[in-house]
Design an enzyme around this catalytic site. Sequence first.
Site, mmCIF file in Angstrom:
data_model
loop_
_atom_site.group_PDB
_atom_site.id
_atom_site.type_symbol
_atom_site.label_atom_id
_atom_site.label_comp_id
_atom_site.label_asym_id
_atom_site.label_seq_id
_atom_site.Cartn_x
_atom_site.Cartn_y
_atom_site.Cartn_z
ATOM 1 N N LEU C 75 32.225 -20.878 125.816
ATOM 2 C CA LEU C 75 32.043 -22.037 126.738
ATOM 3 C C LEU C 75 32.445 -21.607 127.970
ATOM 4 O O LEU C 75 32.741 -22.235 128.900
ATOM 5 C CB LEU C 75 32.576 -23.232 126.143
ATOM 6 N N CYS C 131 30.029 -27.710 119.445
ATOM 7 C CA CYS C 131 30.436 -26.456 119.468
ATOM 8 C C CYS C 131 31.735 -26.307 118.611
ATOM 9 O O CYS C 131 32.599 -27.223 118.639
ATOM 10 C CB CYS C 131 30.730 -26.060 120.827
ATOM 11 N N LYS C 166 24.009 -33.581 120.884
ATOM 12 C CA LYS C 166 23.394 -32.471 120.239
ATOM 13 C C LYS C 166 24.219 -32.340 119.130
ATOM 14 O O LYS C 166 25.468 -32.280 119.090
ATOM 15 C CB LYS C 166 23.575 -31.147 121.308
HETATM 16 C C1 LIG Z 1 24.266 -17.073 123.524
HETATM 17 C C2 LIG Z 1 24.181 -18.545 123.052
HETATM 18 C C3 LIG Z 1 24.985 -19.390 123.865
HETATM 19 C C4 LIG Z 1 24.784 -20.822 123.629
HETATM 20 N N1 LIG Z 1 25.721 -21.757 124.144
HETATM 21 C C5 LIG Z 1 25.366 -23.100 124.113
HETATM 22 C C6 LIG Z 1 26.152 -24.182 124.938
HETATM 23 O O1 LIG Z 1 26.862 -23.658 125.633
HETATM 24 N N2 LIG Z 1 25.896 -25.479 124.384
HETATM 25 C C7 LIG Z 1 25.058 -25.797 123.306
HETATM 26 O O2 LIG Z 1 25.101 -26.972 123.224
HETATM 27 N N3 LIG Z 1 24.525 -24.788 122.471
HETATM 28 C C8 LIG Z 1 24.751 -23.477 123.118
HETATM 29 N N4 LIG Z 1 23.849 -22.565 122.127
HETATM 30 C C9 LIG Z 1 23.173 -23.071 120.923
HETATM 31 C C10 LIG Z 1 21.649 -23.013 121.408
HETATM 32 O O3 LIG Z 1 21.532 -23.907 122.406
HETATM 33 C C11 LIG Z 1 20.812 -23.575 120.266
HETATM 34 O O4 LIG Z 1 21.269 -24.780 119.797
HETATM 35 C C12 LIG Z 1 20.969 -22.571 118.936
HETATM 36 O O5 LIG Z 1 20.990 -21.204 119.457
HETATM 37 C C13 LIG Z 1 19.694 -22.620 118.033
HETATM 38 O O6 LIG Z 1 18.561 -22.381 119.046
HETATM 39 P P1 LIG Z 1 17.816 -20.765 118.838
HETATM 40 O O7 LIG Z 1 17.858 -20.384 117.455
HETATM 41 O O8 LIG Z 1 16.551 -21.089 119.263
HETATM 42 O O9 LIG Z 1 18.688 -20.139 119.638
HETATM 43 C C14 LIG Z 1 24.223 -21.410 122.398
HETATM 44 C C15 LIG Z 1 23.219 -20.323 121.711
HETATM 45 C C16 LIG Z 1 23.513 -19.017 122.069
HETATM 46 C C17 LIG Z 1 22.683 -18.095 121.460
#
Ligand SMILES: Cc1cc2nc3c(=O)[nH]c(=O)nc-3n(C[C@H](O)[C@H](O)[C@H](O)COP(=O)(O)O)c2cc1C
Lengths: 265, 265, 305, 305
Positions: C75, C131, C166
């Site tokens: 975060l 998270c 979320k």
């Molecule tokens: C590097 C990284 C940082 C992330 N930071 C957050 C965040 O700050 N808040 C959040 O709700 N989700 C965060 N996520 C989760 C993504 O928003 C998403 O829900 C998750 O990666 C699944 O999607 P994807 O497979 O397309 O990456 C993060 C994901 C990644 C890879």
Amino acid sequence: MARALATLMLREEVAPGHYLLHTDCPEVAEASAPGQFVHLRVGDGTDPLLRRPFSVMLAQPATGEVQLLVRAVGRGTEIIATHQAGTRYDLLGPLGNGWGAPAGEANVLLVAGGVGVAPLIFLADHLRSAHPRPYVRALFGGGTQDALVCWTEFAARCEEFTAVTEDGSAGDQGLVTDALAPEIERSRPDMVYACGPDAMLAVVAGICAQAEVPCQVSMEQWMGCGVGACLGCAVPATAGGYVRVCTEGPVFGAEEIDWERMVGP
Amino acid sequence: MARALATLMLREEVAPGHYLLHTDCPEVAEASAPGQFVHLRVGDGTDPLLRRPFSVMLAQPATGEVQLLVRAVGRGTEIIATHQAGTRYDLLGPLGNGWGAPAGEANVLLVAGGVGVAPLIFLADHLRSAHPRPYVRALFGGGTQDALVCWTEFAARCEEFTAVTEDGSAGDQGLVTDALAPEIERSRPDMVYACGPDAMLAVVAGICAQAEVPCQVSMEQWMGCGVGACLGCAVPATAGGYVRVCTEGPVFGAEEIDWERMVGP
Amino acid sequence: MSAPDLSVEIAGVRLQNPVMSASGTFGYGMEYEPYLDLSILGAIVTKAVTLEERLGNPPPRVRETPAGMLNAIGLQNPGVEVFIRDKLPALRGVGVPVIVNISGRSVEEFVRVAQMLCVDGVAALEVNVSCPNVQEEGMYFGVDCDLTGRLTAAVVDACDRPVIVKLSPNVTDITSIARAAAEGGAHALSLINTLVGMSIDTERRRPHLGNVTGGLSGPAIRPIAVRMVHEVARAVDLPIIGMGGIANARDALEFILAGATAVAVGTMNFVEPSAMAAVIDGLADHCRRHGVARITDLVGALQVG
Amino acid sequence: MSAPDLSVEIAGVRLQNPVMSASGTFGYGMEYEPYLDLSILGAIVTKAVTLEERLGNPPPRVRETPAGMLNAIGLQNPGVEVFIRDKLPALRGVGVPVIVNISGRSVEEFVRVAQMLCVDGVAALEVNVSCPNVQEEGMYFGVDCDLTGRLTAAVVDACDRPVIVKLSPNVTDITSIARAAAEGGAHALSLINTLVGMSIDTERRRPHLGNVTGGLSGPAIRPIAVRMVHEVARAVDLPIIGMGGIANARDALEFILAGATAVAVGTMNFVEPSAMAAVIDGLADHCRRHGVARITDLVGALQVG
Ligand SMILES: Cc1cc2nc3c(=O)[nH]c(=O)nc-3n(C[C@H](O)[C@H](O)[C@H](O)COP(=O)(O)O)c2cc1C
Ligand SMILES: Cc1cc2nc3c(=O)[nH]c(=O)nc-3n(C[C@H](O)[C@H](O)[C@H](O)COP(=O)(O)OP(=O)(O)OC[C@H]3O[C@@H](n4cnc5c(N)ncnc54)[C@H](O)[C@@H]3O)c2cc1C
Ligand SMILES: Cc1cc2nc3c(=O)[nH]c(=O)nc-3n(C[C@H](O)[C@H](O)[C@H](O)COP(=O)(O)OP(=O)(O)OC[C@H]3O[C@@H](n4cnc5c(N)ncnc54)[C@H](O)[C@@H]3O)c2cc1C
Ligand SMILES: Cc1cc2nc3c(=O)[nH]c(=O)nc-3n(C[C@H](O)[C@H](O)[C@H](O)COP(=O)(O)O)c2cc1C
Ligand code: FES
Ligand code: FES
């Protein structure tokens, strides 16, 4: 069945998106019967992950050559479409049960749809050498002329050959199954051998049942292991339950398959 | 920074497991400063998934050539090691902040460990063209002779060049860092530039701090995006918190990095 | 056929198309400006914002895994005030709805962040209950129905912006958490966040990540994400933003057919900075090929049985 | 250095090495005989056996996903009697411990299968509480502590063979289920089973699998599996058989370092029929390189912090 390495000698684009692989693979060339398949690994990583099954189109024990006909439809086959001579394939095979011999004099009718022609070319080839006076008729169908892939190789091994395309770009216009009933009526084959999409096979099975002509079909299904261990490649059996394409098949008597329950992959 | 395609013209195995890629990539050749990197996609599938960062070793705006030096250490680099001329790379770059200019007359000392030599070759090359009377000394260390990759290219761009290997198979025996303090003492460089493993950089930073010689280091860290969006490539900052290798770096003033908190990848 | 209508509405916010960035994978938007015309997006979802600055986790923070990656960023963000002052103006300038992902250590902290974000240029809030670093009384919000419901209600009260909750996939039954969020007054749901995973350096006998565990994302998790969207869409009557390993329009359509009104692209932005543009174009293309006039006609259009 | 000792003990059963097949991916063993010398294995774990024959799910039953696959076989098996008559004799002939994976629709059914399997040649039972198809009173056993505990206790009572309980990853807190199994008297745990997933044919708007959802396995899930083994190893004092995407010795070592005493190879058998042989060789090699005398010295040897 065994583990083997095949070396790609030549990749021919025989029709748009269709590739004939001439490979050197003595073990499989030696051991293959028409209708059997190989389970081939594309690359050495996780993309794609699983092996891919391909019918043996021709096997030449004398030279060690094994031919595979590959239609590019997705990730694995599109990668194969870029392979250069020298590429080595890790494969399992030959796997499964091939075509059964015809009753009587090899007065047979082969019904192919698209790349389904591959195991039928091997069958035609085999019938010519195994039978004294074979009479092989073939119906070959596809959407357009391009889908009648390797038709010259196929036709060369048949006494009679009829092409059918949906758009009429080659041969008669229509579905290969439209031509089937009249053809059976006319030539009364001892056996019908068919390979193609499920929907085609279902119709072929129905027509043959009606005409009381024995029929064998080569089926496709998504595969996990290819060797009978995962039960992934099930197709519904008339006897109830399921049979495995990789082990009980890929060739089945048309009457063994419960076509009503058969859902296309 | 931009999106570019690079075409591999020639892949040379310059030492066991080390490959010099001569690529044609006019945009990057034009725009690169020494110390910047490109974020390169290996293949077009999911294995490997993420891009891989590589320092620009040489960029020739006149010819459009960009050279990358790649050490095969894992999946992505081992795939690169098999690539043939003609392979096309999708890359982002040039990225990050390169080496800062030396104070004064370009009386500098470059300290390279293994493939860390790449961005230092570019730097040496650049100093020779940007400064009227450069005096470039280099210390190049590695486990064995083989790790002193591209040393002739490096040495050719330096007034003085010392090789150090752990097993003594080339140059002096020992660690490159053992040679550093005496060398600083002797030549009092205006700036020390270092690139190599974290452990080496930490020692270099300590020695330079002690000797009160300004020092810049090029850092490595696992990367997600390469463009500053994911905060994946953090390294601990002396000011507290973290800085991004891809955006604030890869080149940092040695004093900007909190070496105590630095954990090797 | 005339151009298909890709516009959708999520919690009262009109999007020109259903494609947005996934929080944390797109920074505060501007990082990707050299690679992508941001004005074509359906929305931009920011990295999580908290009340105070967070420094984040020690490195290494990311690690590739088969068809996916683990991250443990922790975060890291400059805090809500700095966000509003330094990041929001440029984001607002893009001209597409900005959805701000918020996080906190307590209900109170979420509420204060939400209050402060009731400013011009913030179209909606995405409440990151999922998270793994966010917990109250030793419980993660996102895995407990009661906490999720209370937190949602408090944020809905705190700010007049639509609230998107979320959801975490690290639960036995995601539909019960989804229902709790709905009962708390959520205007929309987004799912899935990352799955908790771990990777080990076997030579050094240490975790690859500084934080030991991290969140798994990318194509590897797509089948799990699609299943969860399918389940939640059947259980709760709220618009869903679906995500998890989307790389192209085909992947996005899996989520839409399963019941998502919109989709977010995360990890694949790193691999292909123009992935979202390709998804948008591909969706239009799919609609044209299949004679679909409005993308909303495809939402939940999966035929089962 | 003399050859490292790879032998381990799981629930009183001595294995010559810690490498076994994962249930359902190795049939009843003999299918892989042409490709692998079965006698080198630590153990063979069979496909699930139930009281009565099960016909299984309609096709398609498998589908590839990024670095993984979905399966919905549906516990197809010939029933315990036919298993004992037709499959067990050959398995017994291999000369390595045979672990029979059992499943059922009710505690009663599990108990009867377990009783019938108290025969020569069965070294241990693996209780598949985690198959999404196994439920009682609308609850899956494997996601409920109480049911898991009761079922475990009943099977332990029913048969004098060691009982290994196989855990589902589709839960909020796998350690609480693990504890319930331990309290029920389990002698060992195996984890993880597959994650519930789904994949959609976007052209036909239909699920790819005949059963709509299926179990996700393969390298894609490895980070989740390693994390869960790490958690359970810290929470419960029972030997663990770790699995999920293992392809080679390095992968196996992740599980061992995280706390698994043994490992199972599943999906990767399909890709590489000699994968288990490679894992065994690679483990010996790793021990040699690192001067490890006994593989058991590596169990849980991960250093965190
Ligand atoms: C590097 C990284 C940082 C992330 N930071 C957050 C965040 O700050 N808040 C959040 O709700 N989700 C965060 N996520 C989760 C993504 O928003 C998403 O829900 C998750 O990666 C699944 O999607 P994807 O497979 O397309 O990456 C993060 C994901 C990644 C890879
Ligand atoms: C016994 C058998 C013999 C076969 N012989 C041939 C042959 O000689 N020539 C040939 O071109 N193809 C043959 N196939 C089909 C071939 O295996 C698939 O086309 C191939 O696996 C697709 O891989 P892909 O990665 O390109 O496609 P993917 O990206 O995995 O899938 C693309 C599409 O291909 C189809 N498909 C994929 N895998 C299979 C499968 N295992 N069975 C059926 N359909 C599938 C599906 O419709 C899918 O949507 C055979 C299949 C079987 C089961
Ligand atoms: C700014 C920057 C510049 C670099 N320049 C060069 C260069 O000029 N030449 C060169 O050979 N290498 C360079 N590297 C390292 C290079 O990126 C990695 O070696 C490469 O990504 C490994 O990919 P792989 O798939 O082969 O390895 P993987 O299979 O992914 O990993 C194998 C091992 O490589 C190391 N590694 C992997 N990725 C990284 C990374 N992003 N940063 C640090 N270590 C990593 C780890 O120790 C890992 O255990 C640079 C890294 C950075 C961050
Ligand atoms: C085709 C297939 C069938 C399976 N059948 C069973 C089963 O009958 N009983 C069981 O407990 N697990 C079963 N599993 C789960 C595996 O034993 C294993 O727990 C899971 O696949 C994770 O390991 P892997 O990633 O190495 O495959 C099956 C898995 C697959 C892929
Ligand atoms: S593919 Fe595994 S049993 Fe046929
Ligand atoms: S790699 Fe994403 S911020 Fe540096």
